[in-house]
Scaffold this active site. Structure first.
Site, short mmCIF file in Angstrom:
data_model
loop_
_atom_site.label_atom_id
_atom_site.label_comp_id
_atom_site.label_asym_id
_atom_site.label_seq_id
_atom_site.Cartn_x
_atom_site.Cartn_y
_atom_site.Cartn_z
N CYS A 56 8.14 -8.40 -1.29
CA CYS A 56 7.48 -7.29 -0.51
C CYS A 56 6.46 -8.08 0.39
O CYS A 56 6.92 -8.51 1.44
CB CYS A 56 6.56 -6.65 -1.63
SG CYS A 56 6.50 -4.75 -1.05
N HIS B 205 9.63 -5.24 -6.25
CA HIS B 205 8.72 -6.05 -7.19
C HIS B 205 9.58 -6.17 -8.39
O HIS B 205 9.27 -5.53 -9.34
CB HIS B 205 7.52 -5.09 -7.35
CG HIS B 205 6.68 -5.02 -6.25
ND1 HIS B 205 5.42 -5.63 -6.23
CD2 HIS B 205 6.58 -4.29 -5.29
CE1 HIS B 205 4.69 -5.54 -5.27
NE2 HIS B 205 5.47 -4.34 -4.42
N ARG C 263 7.48 -3.60 8.36
CA ARG C 263 6.58 -3.14 7.61
C ARG C 263 6.62 -1.59 6.99
O ARG C 263 6.86 -0.81 7.99
CB ARG C 263 5.10 -3.43 7.75
CG ARG C 263 4.96 -4.85 8.04
CD ARG C 263 3.49 -5.33 8.21
NE ARG C 263 2.56 -4.82 7.17
CZ ARG C 263 1.22 -4.52 7.74
NH1 ARG C 263 1.01 -4.60 8.65
NH2 ARG C 263 0.44 -3.72 6.40
N GLY D 157 1.57 -7.52 -2.29
CA GLY D 157 0.00 -7.16 -2.21
C GLY D 157 -0.34 -6.71 -0.62
O GLY D 157 0.63 -5.61 -0.25
N GLU D 158 -1.18 -6.97 -0.03
CA GLU D 158 -1.18 -6.35 1.27
C GLU D 158 -1.23 -7.57 2.12
O GLU D 158 -1.99 -8.42 2.31
CB GLU D 158 -2.60 -5.66 1.48
CG GLU D 158 -2.89 -5.25 2.86
CD GLU D 158 -1.83 -4.29 3.34
OE1 GLU D 158 -1.53 -3.51 2.57
OE2 GLU D 158 -1.73 -4.46 4.60
N GLU E 166 8.71 -8.44 -10.53
CA GLU E 166 7.63 -8.64 -11.78
C GLU E 166 7.05 -7.28 -12.45
O GLU E 166 6.37 -7.43 -13.48
CB GLU E 166 6.26 -9.51 -11.07
CG GLU E 166 5.27 -8.57 -10.37
CD GLU E 166 5.93 -7.90 -8.85
OE1 GLU E 166 7.02 -8.22 -8.39
OE2 GLU E 166 5.10 -7.54 -8.36
#
Ligand code: GLN
Length: 206
Positions: free
Chosen positions: A87, A189, A115, A55-56, A191
Protein backbone atom coordinates in the site's frame (compact mmCIF):
# COMPACT_ATOMS: atom_id res chain seq x y z
CA UNK A 1 23.69 -8.66 15.07
CA UNK A 2 22.40 -12.21 15.56
CA UNK A 3 19.16 -12.66 17.48
CA UNK A 4 20.31 -14.96 20.32
CA UNK A 5 16.80 -16.31 20.85
CA UNK A 6 16.53 -17.34 17.18
CA UNK A 7 20.09 -17.50 15.84
CA UNK A 8 19.07 -19.10 12.53
CA UNK A 9 15.89 -17.21 11.75
CA UNK A 10 16.09 -14.48 9.11
CA UNK A 11 16.21 -10.87 10.29
CA UNK A 12 13.44 -9.04 8.48
CA UNK A 13 13.26 -5.27 8.87
CA UNK A 14 9.89 -3.53 9.12
CA UNK A 15 9.90 0.22 8.57
CA UNK A 16 8.32 1.43 11.81
CA UNK A 17 8.03 5.21 11.48
CA UNK A 18 4.26 5.21 10.96
CA UNK A 19 1.38 3.02 9.82
CA UNK A 20 0.56 -0.69 10.02
CA UNK A 21 3.99 -1.97 11.06
CA UNK A 22 2.93 -3.89 14.22
CA UNK A 23 0.73 -6.28 12.23
CA UNK A 24 3.67 -7.05 9.92
CA UNK A 25 5.92 -7.72 12.93
CA UNK A 26 3.35 -10.21 14.26
CA UNK A 27 2.93 -11.92 10.88
CA UNK A 28 6.73 -12.28 10.56
CA UNK A 29 6.92 -13.82 14.05
CA UNK A 30 4.29 -16.35 12.94
CA UNK A 31 6.55 -17.25 9.96
CA UNK A 32 9.46 -17.96 12.31
CA UNK A 33 11.39 -14.87 11.23
CA UNK A 34 13.04 -12.34 13.56
CA UNK A 35 11.44 -8.98 12.77
CA UNK A 36 13.42 -5.80 13.43
CA UNK A 37 11.60 -2.46 13.74
CA UNK A 38 13.43 0.11 11.61
CA UNK A 39 13.54 3.67 12.95
CA UNK A 40 17.17 4.64 12.31
CA UNK A 41 19.83 3.71 9.74
CA UNK A 42 21.62 1.57 12.38
CA UNK A 43 18.63 -0.77 12.48
CA UNK A 44 19.24 -1.67 8.81
CA UNK A 45 22.40 -3.63 9.56
CA UNK A 46 22.44 -7.36 8.83
CA UNK A 47 18.94 -7.60 7.37
CA UNK A 48 17.88 -10.53 5.18
CA UNK A 49 14.65 -8.90 4.01
CA UNK A 50 12.58 -5.74 4.44
CA UNK A 51 8.89 -4.79 4.71
CA UNK A 52 7.64 -1.31 3.78
CA UNK A 53 4.19 -1.17 5.43
CA UNK A 54 0.97 0.64 4.61
CA UNK A 55 0.02 3.87 6.29
CA UNK A 56 0.04 7.42 5.03
CA UNK A 57 2.73 7.81 2.41
CA UNK A 58 2.99 11.61 2.78
CA UNK A 59 3.70 11.27 6.53
CA UNK A 60 6.10 8.38 6.00
CA UNK A 61 7.97 10.34 3.33
CA UNK A 62 8.29 13.38 5.61
CA UNK A 63 9.63 11.23 8.47
CA UNK A 64 12.05 9.38 6.17
CA UNK A 65 13.52 12.71 5.06
CA UNK A 66 13.65 14.10 8.62
CA UNK A 67 15.35 10.95 9.97
CA UNK A 68 17.87 10.83 7.10
CA UNK A 69 16.62 7.34 6.27
CA UNK A 70 15.78 7.77 2.58
CA UNK A 71 19.29 7.15 1.24
CA UNK A 72 20.21 4.21 3.57
CA UNK A 73 16.85 2.61 2.85
CA UNK A 74 17.37 3.01 -0.90
CA UNK A 75 20.81 1.40 -0.57
CA UNK A 76 19.49 -1.64 1.35
CA UNK A 77 16.64 -2.06 -1.16
CA UNK A 78 19.29 -2.23 -3.90
CA UNK A 79 21.51 -4.69 -2.01
CA UNK A 80 19.71 -7.79 -3.32
CA UNK A 81 17.54 -8.57 -0.28
CA UNK A 82 13.82 -9.20 -0.76
CA UNK A 83 11.59 -6.19 -0.20
CA UNK A 84 7.82 -6.44 0.27
CA UNK A 85 6.03 -3.11 -0.03
CA UNK A 86 2.34 -2.88 0.84
CA UNK A 87 0.00 0.00 0.00
CA UNK A 88 1.82 3.20 1.12
CA UNK A 89 5.00 1.11 0.78
CA UNK A 90 4.14 0.57 -2.90
CA UNK A 91 3.86 4.37 -3.24
CA UNK A 92 7.33 4.76 -1.68
CA UNK A 93 8.82 2.34 -4.23
CA UNK A 94 7.15 3.86 -7.31
CA UNK A 95 9.29 5.74 -9.82
CA UNK A 96 6.26 7.76 -11.02
CA UNK A 97 3.48 9.23 -8.88
CA UNK A 98 1.14 11.21 -11.12
CA UNK A 99 -0.34 14.25 -9.37
CA UNK A 100 2.19 13.92 -6.50
CA UNK A 101 5.47 14.21 -8.39
CA UNK A 102 7.12 16.19 -5.57
CA UNK A 103 6.32 13.66 -2.84
CA UNK A 104 9.69 12.26 -1.63
CA UNK A 105 10.05 8.52 -2.19
CA UNK A 106 12.55 5.74 -2.90
CA UNK A 107 11.41 5.76 -6.54
CA UNK A 108 13.10 2.45 -7.40
CA UNK A 109 10.47 0.36 -9.13
CA UNK A 110 9.59 1.00 -12.78
CA UNK A 111 5.89 1.61 -12.10
CA UNK A 112 3.51 4.55 -12.20
CA UNK A 113 1.21 4.47 -9.16
CA UNK A 114 -2.08 6.32 -8.64
CA UNK A 115 -2.74 7.10 -4.96
CA UNK A 116 -6.24 6.52 -3.52
CA UNK A 117 -7.14 5.03 -6.88
CA UNK A 118 -10.42 3.39 -6.01
CA UNK A 119 -12.24 6.61 -5.05
CA UNK A 120 -13.93 7.72 -1.83
CA UNK A 121 -17.06 5.61 -2.27
CA UNK A 122 -15.02 2.43 -2.19
CA UNK A 123 -12.45 3.51 0.40
CA UNK A 124 -12.03 -0.02 1.70
CA UNK A 125 -13.04 -3.39 0.30
CA UNK A 126 -12.07 -7.04 0.28
CA UNK A 127 -11.44 -8.89 -2.96
CA UNK A 128 -10.59 -12.52 -3.68
CA UNK A 129 -7.47 -12.53 -5.82
CA UNK A 130 -5.46 -15.11 -7.67
CA UNK A 131 -1.83 -14.09 -7.29
CA UNK A 132 0.60 -15.59 -9.77
CA UNK A 133 4.19 -16.43 -9.05
CA UNK A 134 4.11 -17.06 -5.27
CA UNK A 135 2.63 -20.13 -3.59
CA UNK A 136 1.39 -20.73 -0.01
CA UNK A 137 4.90 -21.46 1.20
CA UNK A 138 6.25 -18.19 -0.20
CA UNK A 139 8.14 -19.99 -2.94
CA UNK A 140 7.99 -19.25 -6.64
CA UNK A 141 5.11 -20.99 -8.41
CA UNK A 142 4.23 -21.20 -12.09
CA UNK A 143 0.46 -21.25 -11.69
CA UNK A 144 -1.98 -19.38 -9.49
CA UNK A 145 -2.21 -21.06 -6.12
CA UNK A 146 -5.03 -20.72 -3.52
CA UNK A 147 -6.86 -17.39 -3.79
CA UNK A 148 -5.93 -14.57 -1.40
CA UNK A 149 -8.45 -12.54 0.61
CA UNK A 150 -7.03 -9.10 -0.16
CA UNK A 151 -7.96 -6.13 2.06
CA UNK A 152 -7.77 -2.78 0.24
CA UNK A 153 -7.74 0.46 2.30
CA UNK A 154 -7.62 3.73 0.30
CA UNK A 155 -5.43 1.69 -1.97
CA UNK A 156 -3.09 2.71 -4.75
CA UNK A 157 -2.96 0.90 -8.06
CA UNK A 158 -0.42 0.52 -10.80
CA UNK A 159 -1.21 2.50 -13.96
CA UNK A 160 1.93 1.61 -15.86
CA UNK A 161 4.40 -1.21 -15.34
CA UNK A 162 7.78 -1.26 -17.09
CA UNK A 163 9.10 -4.20 -19.14
CA UNK A 164 10.96 -5.74 -16.17
CA UNK A 165 7.87 -5.69 -13.95
CA UNK A 166 5.74 -8.85 -13.67
CA UNK A 167 2.03 -8.36 -12.97
CA UNK A 168 0.98 -10.98 -10.42
CA UNK A 169 -2.65 -9.96 -9.79
CA UNK A 170 -5.24 -7.47 -11.04
CA UNK A 171 -8.56 -5.96 -9.92
CA UNK A 172 -10.83 -4.99 -12.83
CA UNK A 173 -7.80 -5.26 -15.10
CA UNK A 174 -5.60 -2.94 -12.99
CA UNK A 175 -2.41 -4.39 -11.47
CA UNK A 176 -2.50 -4.64 -7.66
CA UNK A 177 0.46 -7.02 -7.15
CA UNK A 178 3.68 -6.49 -9.09
CA UNK A 179 7.22 -7.81 -8.88
CA UNK A 180 10.49 -6.48 -10.24
CA UNK A 181 13.35 -8.78 -9.29
CA UNK A 182 13.57 -8.82 -5.47
CA UNK A 183 10.94 -6.13 -5.02
CA UNK A 184 7.30 -7.11 -4.48
CA UNK A 185 4.67 -4.37 -4.27
CA UNK A 186 1.07 -5.02 -3.18
CA UNK A 187 -1.84 -2.53 -3.21
CA UNK A 188 -3.50 -4.47 -0.39
CA UNK A 189 -2.72 -5.41 3.24
CA UNK A 190 -1.57 -9.05 3.66
CA UNK A 191 -0.77 -8.35 7.34
CA UNK A 192 -4.52 -8.05 8.10
CA UNK A 193 -5.39 -11.64 7.14
CA UNK A 194 -4.11 -15.03 8.27
CA UNK A 195 -2.59 -15.83 4.86
CA UNK A 196 1.17 -15.69 5.41
CA UNK A 197 2.43 -16.43 1.89
CA UNK A 198 3.87 -12.93 1.28
CA UNK A 199 5.54 -12.78 4.69
CA UNK A 200 6.99 -16.23 3.99
CA UNK A 201 8.23 -14.93 0.62
CA UNK A 202 10.09 -12.01 2.19
CA UNK A 203 11.47 -14.31 4.91
CA UNK A 204 12.80 -16.90 2.44
CA UNK A 205 16.51 -16.39 2.34
CA UNK A 206 18.36 -18.01 -0.53
N1 GLN B 1 -3.85 6.29 0.82
C1 GLN B 1 -2.59 6.10 1.47
C2 GLN B 1 -1.50 6.95 0.83
O1 GLN B 1 -1.70 7.52 -0.17
C3 GLN B 1 -2.17 4.65 1.42
C4 GLN B 1 -3.17 3.84 2.18
C5 GLN B 1 -2.62 2.63 2.86
O2 GLN B 1 -1.41 2.46 3.00
N2 GLN B 1 -3.52 1.83 3.37
O3 GLN B 1 -0.44 7.03 1.37
Amino acid sequence: MVDMAHPHSPRIGVLALQGAFREHVEALHRCGASPVEIRTAQHLQGLHGLVLPGGESTVMAKLLVEEGLMEPLRAICCSGIRVMATCAGMILLASELPGHEDQPRLGLMDISVRRNAFGRQVDSFVSTLYVKGIDQTGNEAKDCSEPVEAVFIRAPLVERAGPDVAILATVNGAPVAVQQGNWLALSFHPELTADLRFHRWVSNVE
